[in-house]
Write a protein that holds these residues in place. Structure first.
Motif, PDB file in Angstrom:
ATOM      1  N   GLY A   8      44.183  37.026  42.224  1.00 11.54           N
ATOM      2  CA  GLY A   8      44.583  38.150  41.388  1.00 11.54           C
ATOM      3  C   GLY A   8      43.997  39.492  41.748  1.00 11.54           C
ATOM      4  N   GLY A   9      43.528  39.665  42.993  1.00 14.76           N
ATOM      5  CA  GLY A   9      42.991  40.956  43.402  1.00 14.76           C
ATOM      6  C   GLY A   9      41.581  41.234  42.928  1.00 14.76           C
ATOM      7  N   MET A  10      40.833  40.193  42.558  1.00 11.36           N
ATOM      8  CA  MET A  10      39.469  40.371  42.073  1.00 11.36           C
ATOM      9  C   MET A  10      38.622  41.089  43.119  1.00 11.36           C
ATOM     10  SD  MET A  10      37.345  39.840  39.547  1.00 11.36           S
ATOM     11  CE  MET A  10      38.103  38.579  38.516  1.00 11.36           C
ATOM     12  N   PRO A  11      37.936  42.181  42.756  1.00 17.03           N
ATOM     13  CA  PRO A  11      37.096  42.905  43.717  1.00 17.03           C
ATOM     14  C   PRO A  11      35.993  42.019  44.287  1.00 17.03           C
ATOM     15  CG  PRO A  11      37.452  44.207  41.741  1.00 17.03           C
ATOM     16  CD  PRO A  11      37.967  42.837  41.442  1.00 17.03           C
ATOM     17  N   GLU A  12      35.661  42.258  45.546  1.00 15.76           N
ATOM     18  CA  GLU A  12      34.691  41.412  46.232  1.00 15.76           C
ATOM     19  C   GLU A  12      33.327  41.423  45.546  1.00 15.76           C
ATOM     20  OE1 GLU A  12      34.494  42.143  50.429  1.00 15.76           O
ATOM     21  OE2 GLU A  12      36.668  42.253  50.604  1.00 15.76           O
ATOM     22  N   LYS A  13      32.868  42.563  45.079  1.00 14.02           N
ATOM     23  CA  LYS A  13      31.553  42.624  44.453  1.00 14.02           C
ATOM     24  C   LYS A  13      31.492  41.728  43.227  1.00 14.02           C
ATOM     25  CE  LYS A  13      28.093  45.863  42.633  1.00 14.02           C
ATOM     26  NZ  LYS A  13      27.787  47.284  42.332  1.00 14.02           N
ATOM     27  N   GLU A  14      32.516  41.797  42.393  1.00 12.82           N
ATOM     28  CA  GLU A  14      32.565  40.957  41.196  1.00 12.82           C
ATOM     29  C   GLU A  14      32.714  39.491  41.565  1.00 12.82           C
ATOM     30  OE1 GLU A  14      35.141  42.501  38.006  1.00 12.82           O
ATOM     31  OE2 GLU A  14      35.226  44.384  39.128  1.00 12.82           O
ATOM     32  N   ASN A  22      45.526  42.767  54.645  1.00 14.69           N
ATOM     33  CA  ASN A  22      45.651  41.461  55.274  1.00 14.69           C
ATOM     34  C   ASN A  22      44.398  41.140  56.084  1.00 14.69           C
ATOM     35  OD1 ASN A  22      46.717  39.348  57.148  1.00 14.69           O
ATOM     36  ND2 ASN A  22      48.632  39.822  56.080  1.00 14.69           N
ATOM     37  N   ALA A  23      43.971  42.113  56.907  1.00 12.85           N
ATOM     38  CA  ALA A  23      42.812  41.890  57.773  1.00 12.85           C
ATOM     39  C   ALA A  23      41.540  41.663  56.962  1.00 12.85           C
ATOM     40  CB  ALA A  23      42.633  43.070  58.720  1.00 12.85           C
ATOM     41  N   ARG A  24      41.358  42.434  55.879  1.00  8.51           N
ATOM     42  CA  ARG A  24      40.142  42.299  55.090  1.00  8.51           C
ATOM     43  C   ARG A  24      40.087  40.953  54.391  1.00  8.51           C
ATOM     44  NH1 ARG A  24      35.177  42.287  55.229  1.00  8.51           N
ATOM     45  NH2 ARG A  24      34.295  41.843  53.176  1.00  8.51           N
ATOM     46  N   ARG A  25      41.226  40.480  53.899  1.00 10.25           N
ATOM     47  CA  ARG A  25      41.243  39.173  53.251  1.00 10.25           C
ATOM     48  C   ARG A  25      40.788  38.088  54.218  1.00 10.25           C
ATOM     49  NH1 ARG A  25      40.936  36.875  48.943  1.00 10.25           N
ATOM     50  NH2 ARG A  25      42.897  35.949  48.349  1.00 10.25           N
ATOM     51  N   TYR A  26      41.198  38.206  55.480  1.00 13.07           N
ATOM     52  CA  TYR A  26      40.778  37.221  56.477  1.00 13.07           C
ATOM     53  C   TYR A  26      39.290  37.335  56.772  1.00 13.07           C
ATOM     54  CZ  TYR A  26      45.067  34.868  57.873  1.00 13.07           C
ATOM     55  OH  TYR A  26      46.176  34.058  57.902  1.00 13.07           O
ATOM     56  N   LYS A  27      38.797  38.543  56.935  1.00 17.19           N
ATOM     57  CA  LYS A  27      37.386  38.720  57.270  1.00 17.19           C
ATOM     58  C   LYS A  27      36.473  38.364  56.102  1.00 17.19           C
ATOM     59  CE  LYS A  27      38.232  42.236  60.792  1.00 17.19           C
ATOM     60  NZ  LYS A  27      38.087  43.664  61.182  1.00 17.19           N
ATOM     61  N   MET A  28      36.988  38.556  54.882  1.00 13.66           N
ATOM     62  CA  MET A  28      36.194  38.240  53.708  1.00 13.66           C
ATOM     63  C   MET A  28      35.970  36.742  53.548  1.00 13.66           C
ATOM     64  SD  MET A  28      36.424  37.086  50.274  1.00 13.66           S
ATOM     65  CE  MET A  28      38.029  37.460  49.579  1.00 13.66           C
ATOM     66  N   PHE A  29      36.923  35.933  53.986  1.00 19.83           N
ATOM     67  CA  PHE A  29      36.816  34.499  53.728  1.00 19.83           C
ATOM     68  C   PHE A  29      35.584  33.872  54.394  1.00 19.83           C
ATOM     69  CE2 PHE A  29      38.040  29.989  54.069  1.00 19.83           C
ATOM     70  CZ  PHE A  29      38.212  29.722  52.730  1.00 19.83           C
ATOM     71  N   MET A  51      28.436  14.771  41.656  1.00 24.13           N
ATOM     72  CA  MET A  51      29.564  15.687  41.558  1.00 24.13           C
ATOM     73  C   MET A  51      29.411  16.786  42.607  1.00 24.13           C
ATOM     74  SD  MET A  51      31.036  17.421  38.061  1.00 24.13           S
ATOM     75  CE  MET A  51      30.789  15.884  37.148  1.00 24.13           C
ATOM     76  N   LYS A  52      30.508  17.128  43.284  1.00 19.29           N
ATOM     77  CA  LYS A  52      30.471  18.124  44.351  1.00 19.29           C
ATOM     78  C   LYS A  52      31.398  19.286  44.004  1.00 19.29           C
ATOM     79  CE  LYS A  52      31.432  14.714  47.120  1.00 19.29           C
ATOM     80  NZ  LYS A  52      31.744  13.842  48.265  1.00 19.29           N
ATOM     81  N   PHE A  53      31.029  20.473  44.523  1.00 17.45           N
ATOM     82  CA  PHE A  53      31.789  21.680  44.227  1.00 17.45           C
ATOM     83  C   PHE A  53      32.110  22.434  45.507  1.00 17.45           C
ATOM     84  CE2 PHE A  53      29.457  20.653  40.412  1.00 17.45           C
ATOM     85  CZ  PHE A  53      30.445  20.768  39.432  1.00 17.45           C
ATOM     86  N   ASN A  54      33.387  22.759  45.670  1.00 19.53           N
ATOM     87  CA  ASN A  54      33.863  23.549  46.796  1.00 19.53           C
ATOM     88  C   ASN A  54      34.509  24.824  46.281  1.00 19.53           C
ATOM     89  OD1 ASN A  54      33.258  21.103  47.992  1.00 19.53           O
ATOM     90  ND2 ASN A  54      35.173  20.929  49.111  1.00 19.53           N
ATOM     91  N   LEU A  55      34.417  25.884  47.047  1.00 23.34           N
ATOM     92  CA  LEU A  55      35.237  27.066  46.792  1.00 23.34           C
ATOM     93  C   LEU A  55      36.585  26.881  47.460  1.00 23.34           C
ATOM     94  CD1 LEU A  55      33.153  30.347  47.208  1.00 23.34           C
ATOM     95  CD2 LEU A  55      34.115  29.386  45.114  1.00 23.34           C
ATOM     96  N   MET A  56      37.624  27.354  46.811  1.00 20.55           N
ATOM     97  CA  MET A  56      38.966  27.273  47.381  1.00 20.55           C
ATOM     98  C   MET A  56      39.612  28.646  47.373  1.00 20.55           C
ATOM     99  SD  MET A  56      42.251  25.009  46.137  1.00 20.55           S
ATOM    100  CE  MET A  56      42.465  25.857  44.577  1.00 20.55           C
ATOM    101  N   SER A  57      40.372  28.937  48.406  1.00 23.22           N
ATOM    102  CA  SER A  57      41.181  30.160  48.425  1.00 23.22           C
ATOM    103  C   SER A  57      42.529  29.857  49.045  1.00 23.22           C
ATOM    104  CB  SER A  57      40.484  31.264  49.227  1.00 23.22           C
ATOM    105  OG  SER A  57      41.327  32.408  49.306  1.00 23.22           O
ATOM    106  N   LEU A  58      43.585  30.362  48.409  1.00 20.74           N
ATOM    107  CA  LEU A  58      44.932  30.247  48.965  1.00 20.74           C
ATOM    108  C   LEU A  58      45.361  31.524  49.665  1.00 20.74           C
ATOM    109  CD1 LEU A  58      46.762  28.313  46.106  1.00 20.74           C
ATOM    110  CD2 LEU A  58      45.502  27.410  48.071  1.00 20.74           C
ATOM    111  N   GLY A  59      44.525  32.578  49.545  1.00 22.37           N
ATOM    112  CA  GLY A  59      44.825  33.810  50.258  1.00 22.37           C
ATOM    113  C   GLY A  59      45.916  34.656  49.633  1.00 22.37           C
ATOM    114  N   ASP A  60      45.995  34.681  48.297  1.00 23.74           N
ATOM    115  CA  ASP A  60      46.996  35.541  47.669  1.00 23.74           C
ATOM    116  C   ASP A  60      46.618  37.011  47.888  1.00 23.74           C
ATOM    117  OD1 ASP A  60      45.684  36.331  44.619  1.00 23.74           O
ATOM    118  OD2 ASP A  60      44.896  34.563  45.629  1.00 23.74           O
ATOM    119  N   LEU A  61      47.599  37.812  48.254  1.00 22.02           N
ATOM    120  CA  LEU A  61      47.387  39.244  48.472  1.00 22.02           C
ATOM    121  C   LEU A  61      48.049  39.979  47.316  1.00 22.02           C
ATOM    122  CD1 LEU A  61      46.161  41.318  50.385  1.00 22.02           C
ATOM    123  CD2 LEU A  61      48.336  41.385  51.607  1.00 22.02           C
ATOM    124  N   VAL A  62      47.229  40.325  46.307  1.00 18.00           N
ATOM    125  CA  VAL A  62      47.714  40.870  45.040  1.00 18.00           C
ATOM    126  C   VAL A  62      46.956  42.157  44.728  1.00 18.00           C
ATOM    127  CG1 VAL A  62      47.984  40.415  42.577  1.00 18.00           C
ATOM    128  CG2 VAL A  62      48.243  38.547  44.206  1.00 18.00           C
TER     129      VAL A  62
END
Length: 348
Positions: free
Chosen positions: A323-329, A23-30, A1-12
């Motif tokens: 859903g706007g989840m903080p990066e640390k969490e 916008n810029a931080r969401r891109y740099k965070m990925f 079984m394999k596991f990937n992280l997925m992001s659609l880039g919602d800005l919430v």
């Protein structure tokens, strides 16, 4: 079984803290999230593609190329590439480039994208042509991906008269090409006929809806007589915490905000939302019968195991940064998933 992280880039905006990323931080965070995923034991990452809306990722090959330079083993995937809207030759060129730069780590999950009807309007295309465009482009990508000279003519783009894909990709199509979908049996049959893998979507509907889809894919695959094995993946909305109560309390307001945001968005971009996706927010149903997986590591393991058995899934995409989840969490949950969930299931 394999596991990937997925992001659609919602800005919430985070409903708990009131903070909204940029916008810029969401891109740099990925890319940071991708590097963390590799160190945590994930197999890959998958990045969405949308245009003109607040799912803000619009150029996955650019970002995946950057991630290729920061990682060594992580698979670099999409969720999904808009195959019906884009030029098939350019898709093949872009992702072959990522494949070469990453030493053969690209995964291209192709989707029709007809759930977002406004994209067709934006690109000057008719939604009625989506199935025909998708089929034509998939068949062309499959031909181009061999790296051989191609002689081809079709309905929606200029002819190709002996040109070969540059650069020539490292992987074969059978190893890295997927079709993402489940609402159309035509797309499922196309995946089976081409010998491509099948990725089920991360929608708000009932996963049991896709049982017949999987059965049809596997039956068609067998009829086609391929000498390699099919593979099925699926995307889920995922959150893990140290215990069930804290995980649900932490995630519920973000998931609720994401659900409300997406339903408002869909009302703009899609005039006829499929019935299986028209559900009011019901956290209990979503996390026990629906596409959401939340709880302690053991609870997450149990739910993934049951869904794997039900849908014959071997690659799971975990959508965690919604859903706007903080990066640390978020980063803490990714590390917890890697240390407590993946080891229990990786060899299952």
């Amino acid at each position: 079984m394999k596991f990937n992280l997925m992001s659609l880039g919602d800005l919430v905006t985070d409903p708990v803290t009131g903070v909204r990323s940029t916008n810029a931080r969401r891109y740099k965070m990925f890319p940071e999230m991708a590097a963390l995923a590799e160190s945590a034991g994930f197999n890959g990452i998958n990045m969405g593609e949308h245009h003109g809306i607040e799912y803000i990722y619009s150029a996955p090959p650019v970002v995946l190329g950057a991630i290729a330079e920061r990682t060594t083993t992580l698979r670099l995937g999409t969720a999904v590439t808009l195959l019906a809207n884009l030029d098939a030759l350019r898709i093949a060129e872009d992702y072959a480039t990522v494949d070469v730069l990453s030493d053969g780590r690209v995964d291209v999950v192709h989707g029709r994208g007809n759930f977002f009807a406004s994209t067709y309007t934006l690109f000057g295309q008719s939604l009625d042509e989506s199935a025909a465009r998708f089929k034509e482009n998939a068949e062309l990508v499959d031909k181009l991906w061999t790296g051989d000279p191609v002689h081809w003519s079709g309905r929606f783009r200029a002819s190709i008269n002996g040109e070969a894909l540059q650069p020539a990709p490292i992987q074969r199509a059978r190893d890295c090409m997927w079709i993402g979908g489940g609402s159309s049996l035509e797309s499922v049959e196309l995946a089976a006929r081409l010998g491509w893998k099948l990725m089920l979507p991360s929608a708000f509907g009932d996963p049991s809806f896709f049982v017949k889809v999987v059965d049809h894919y596997l039956a068609t695959w067998e009829q086609c007589g391929h000498d390699w094995q099919p593979e099925i993946g699926a995307g889920w909305h995922v959150w893990v915490g140290s215990d069930s109560q804290s995980a649900r309390a932490q995630w519920e307001p973000r998931y609720r905000a994401y659900h409300a945001w997406m339903n408002e968005l869909l009302g703009v971009v899609n005039p006829s939302i499929p019935k299986q996706n028209q559900r009011p927010f019901n956290f209990e149903w979503l996390t026990t019968k629906g596409p959401a997986i939340v709880g302690s590591p053991d609870e997450v393991v149990d739910r993934i195991s049951r869904l794997s058995e039900q849908l014959k899934v071997t690659t799971h995409l975990a959508y965690m940064d919604m859903g706007g989840m903080p990066e640390k969490e978020l980063f803490s949950a990714i590390e917890l998933f890697g240390s407590k969930v993946i080891p229990q299931l990786a060899d299952a």
